[in-house]
Design an enzyme around this catalytic site. Structure first.
Site, PDB file in Angstrom:
ATOM      1  N   CYS A   2       0.844  -1.194   0.000  1.00 14.33           N
ATOM      2  CA  CYS A   2       0.000   0.000   0.000  1.00 14.33           C
ATOM      3  C   CYS A   2       0.879   1.243   0.000  1.00 14.33           C
ATOM      4  O   CYS A   2       2.091   1.174   0.213  1.00 14.33           O
ATOM      5  CB  CYS A   2      -0.906   0.026   1.234  1.00 14.33           C
ATOM      6  SG  CYS A   2      -2.002  -1.405   1.360  1.00 14.33           S
ATOM      7  N   GLY A  31      -0.919   0.944  -4.978  1.00 18.71           N
ATOM      8  CA  GLY A  31      -2.210   0.332  -4.705  1.00 18.71           C
ATOM      9  C   GLY A  31      -3.302   0.967  -5.527  1.00 18.71           C
ATOM     10  O   GLY A  31      -3.422   2.202  -5.546  1.00 18.71           O
ATOM     11  N   ASN A 104       0.811   0.074   5.923  1.00 20.40           N
ATOM     12  CA  ASN A 104       1.337  -0.654   4.771  1.00 20.40           C
ATOM     13  C   ASN A 104       2.078  -1.877   5.285  1.00 20.40           C
ATOM     14  O   ASN A 104       2.992  -1.748   6.109  1.00 20.40           O
ATOM     15  CB  ASN A 104       2.293   0.237   3.970  1.00 20.40           C
ATOM     16  CG  ASN A 104       3.048  -0.529   2.909  1.00 20.40           C
ATOM     17  OD1 ASN A 104       2.532  -1.487   2.339  1.00 20.40           O
ATOM     18  ND2 ASN A 104       4.279  -0.109   2.627  1.00 20.40           N
TER      19      ASN A 104
END
Length: 533
Positions: A2, A31, A104
Site C-alpha cells: 500500500c 495500490g 502498509n
C-alpha cells in the site's frame, strides 16, 4: 503493498486535503484497489474512502468536506482481508481521543491478535483487516496507560508506550501512521524495517512571533515528499516511532532494544514496487536497477559468450532502467518494442489467473518492426506466475521474432511473501519445482536467465554506503526475517485464504457481486461528516 501519507501543517487555518490527494496520486502505483483520506479540523474528523483510484474516489464535494491542517491518506493493494471498501483505509476508532491508522504491510499473527482483542481486551474487530488489529491494540494500550498515569500524565510517553506494546505483540512487516485527534501525528516502522516510510519537512507559510514554523510529512516513498515541495529528512529506523505534536515539537525513540531491531528492508521494493525516482534507506532505486541490468548482462555473457542477441527490449514499465544498462553492457541496441495502455491496472495486482491473462494483450501492443527477423532479449523486472511473460513471449513471436530470450532482474520466485506482497501460494509460481530449462519451456522462450540472489542484493548494496546490509528476500530464498518457516501452519492458512480459487469464491459470495455491483460497492465507506457519494 500500500501507499501511505501523513501531513501536519503548522498553520491551523491551512488545509491538507489537496496535498494529501496529490501525494496519493504520486503513490498510486503502490495500490489501485481503494483510496482514503482523513483530516482533522480543530478536533473534528472528516473521512472519505472508497474502492477505486484516487482520481475517482475524491470528487469536488468530498475535497471541500476534507478540511483541517493535518491528516492521513492511503492507497490500498489488498493482501490481508478482502477487497471490500469497508476495509479501505484510514481506519478509525473513537476511543480514546479519536484515532485513525494508515498502514502498509502485513501482520503474520493477525488472527491470534484479533482473538486477543476480542477475548482479552473487549474490543470489537469488525473486519479481516490486520490494520484494524494495529489500530485497536494501540488504542487499548494508550487508554490503559492514560488511566494508570492519571490526568497529569505525559502524553508523549503514553504514545511511546503504546507503540512499544504494538511492536512487542505484532509480528510481520509494517510501516504506518496514527492520527491522534487533537494530539499528534505518529509515524512508526516494524523492528526489521521491512516496509518503507520516510520523513520530510518544509518551512511553513506561517511564522509565530517572528520565528519560522515547520510543516511535517511522512510517506511510503520519497517521491511523494519531493513532489509536494518538502525536503527529505531521513527514513524512520527499525522499531522507531516519531511523534509530532500539534505544537510542532518532534519526539523520536527506538521502541525496542537494539538487539531486537535489525534493518532488513524488502528487496522487492527496489525490484518492482517503488518508483525509480525514490530513495529508500539512503539508496536510489534508479541506481540499484541500473546495477541489476549490469549484473544480468555480465551473467548472460558468462553463460552465453557466443550469444546471438540482436536487440534488447524491456517489458514496460519497471524493467526499463535495467534493460537500458543491460543493452549498454551487452553492446546491443535498446529498443522500445511494446507500447503500454496506461489505463489498464497492473496484472500482478489483478486477482485471478484468467483475468491477468486476458488483460495482457489489452495492456500491451507490439511495434512489429522491432521484432521482425530478430533474436530478441526481453528484460522483465520479475516473473511471478508466468502468465504475463507467456503471453508477451507469444506476442513477440507473433510480431515476427526469430528467437525470444527472457531475462529477469529478480531471481526465481519460489516462496510466498508474508510481509505485504500478494505472492500467496508456491503452486501458483512458475518457478516452483522448476529449473531454468523447465521454466523456459513452460513460458515458451528459447532460454531464460534469472538474476542471482547475491547479485541482486549486491546491486542494491553497491548503490548505497552499507556494503554488508541485509535484506528481506524471502520470496527468493525461503528465509523469513521474522522467524517463520515454510512448513509452519501459517502458510497453509495463507494458501487456503489467498489462492486464486479462494479469492474468486469470496468475491462471488459478496452481496455486491450477487446484486451485480462492483466489488465492495456498498455504504461501508462512510463519510464521518455526510453520506454524499
Amino acid at each position: 503493498m500500500c501507499g501511505i501519507i501523513g501531513i501536519l501543517l503548522a498553520d491551523e487555518d491551512a488545509h491538507v486535503n489537496q496535498m494529501i490527494f496529490d501525494g496519493l496520486t504520486v503513490l498510486q502505483h503502490r495500490g489501485q484497489d481503494a483510496a482514503g483520506i482523513v483530516t482533522s479540523e480543530r478536533g473534528r474528523l472528516h473521512l472519505r474512502k472508497e474502492n477505486g483510484l484516487v482520481k475517482d474516489v475524491f470528487q469536488t464535494h468530498h475535497m471541500i468536506d476534507l478540511r483541517g491542517n493535518f491528516g492521513l491518506g492511503h492507497v490500498r493493494y489488498p493482501t490481508a482481508g478482502s477487497s471490500s471498501c469497508a476495509e479501505a483505509q484510514p481506519l478509525y476508532t473513537n476511543f480514546p481521543h479519536g484515532i485513525c491508522v494508515a498502514h502498509n504491510g502485513n501482520l503474520t499473527n493477525a488472527e491470534e491478535l484479533a482473538e486477543h482483542c476480542r477475548n482479552n481486551l473487549g474490543r470489537h474487530i469488525n473486519t479481516d483487516s490486520d490494520s484494524e488489529v494495529l489500530l485497536n491494540i494501540f488504542a487499548d494500550s494508550l487508554i490503559k496507560r492514560e488511566t494508570k498515569e492519571g490526568s497529569d500524565c505525559d502524553m508523549v510517553e503514553n504514545i511511546f508506550s503504546a507503540v512499544e506494546t504494538v511492536m512487542k505483540l505484532c509480528k510481520g512487516g509494517y510501516a504506518g501512521m496514527y492520527l491522534i485527534n487533537g494530539v499528534a501525528l505518529v509515524g512508526f516502522r516494524d523492528p526489521h524495517g521491512i516496509r518503507p516510510i520516510v520523513m520530510g519537512t518544509r518551512k511553513s507559510s506561517k511564522a509565530s512571533n517572528g520565528t519560522d514554523l515547520t510543516d511535517y510529512m511522512f510517506a511510503s516513498e520519497s517521491v511523494a515528499i519531493d513532489t509536494l515541495g518538502f525536503e527529505l529528512v531521513r527514513d524512520i529506523e527499525p522499531s522507531e516511532a516519531i511523534i509530532i505534536t500539534l505544537d510542532g515539537k518532534v519526539h523520536k525513540r527506538r521502541c525496542l532494544p537494539t538487539e531486537q531491531s535489525r534493518l532488513a528492508p524488502c528487496i522487492f521494493e527496489y525490484v518492482y514496487f517503488a518508483r525509480p525516482d525514490s530513495i529508500m534507506d539512503g539508496i536510489s532505486v534508479y541506481e540499484s536497477r541500473l546495477k541489476m541490468g549490469e549484473k544480468l548482462a555480465y551473467q548472460i555473457m558468462e553463460r552465453y559468450p557466443e550469444h546471438d542477441i540482436d536487440v534488447v527490449i524491456p517489458i514496460p514499465d519497471t524493467s526499463r532502467t535495467s534493460a537500458v544498462q543491460a543493452a549498454y553492457v551487452l553492446g546491443r541496441p535498446y529498443r522500445e518494442g511494446f507500447i503500454k495502455n496506461r489505463y489498464i491496472a497492473r496484472t500482478f495486482i489483478m486477482p485471478g489467473q484468467e483475468t491477468r491473462k486476458k488483460s495482457v494483450r489489452l495492456k500491451l501492443n507490439t511495434i512489429k518492426s522491432e521484432f521482425a527477423g530478430r533474436n530478441v532479449l526481453l528484460v522483465d523486472d520479475s516473473v511471478v506466475r508466468g502468465t504475463t511473460a507467456t503471453e508477451i513471449i507469444q506476442m513477440a513471436r507473433d510480431a515476427g521474432a526469430n528467437k525470444v530470450y527472457l531475462t529477469s532482474a529478480a531471481p526465481p520466485i519460489r516462496y510466498p511473501n508474508i510481509y505485504g506482497i500478494d505472492i500467496p501460494t508456491r503452486h501458483e509460481l512458475v518457478a516452483y519445482k522448476r529449473n531454468e530449462e523447465e521454466i523456459a519451456a513452460k513460458l515458451g522462450c528459447d532460454w531464460v536467465v534469472y538474476q542471482r540472489l547475491d547479485d541482486l542484493e549486491d546491486s542494491v548494496r553497491e548503490s548505497g554506503e552499507c556494503l554488508d546490509q541485509a535484506y528481506e528476500s524471502s520470496c527468493f530464498s525461503g528465509t523469513y526475517v521474522t522467524g517463520e518457516t515454510i512448513n509452519d501452519p501459517y502458510f497453509k492458512k495463507l494458501h487456503a485464504l489467498r489462492n486464486d480459487d479462494a479469492k474468486l469464491k469470496k468475491l462471488e459470495s459478496t452481496g455486491a457481486a450477487q446484486a451485480g455491483l462492483p466489488p465492495g460497492s456498498h455504504e461501508g465507506c462512510e463519510n464521518l461528516t455526510n453520506k454524499r457519494n
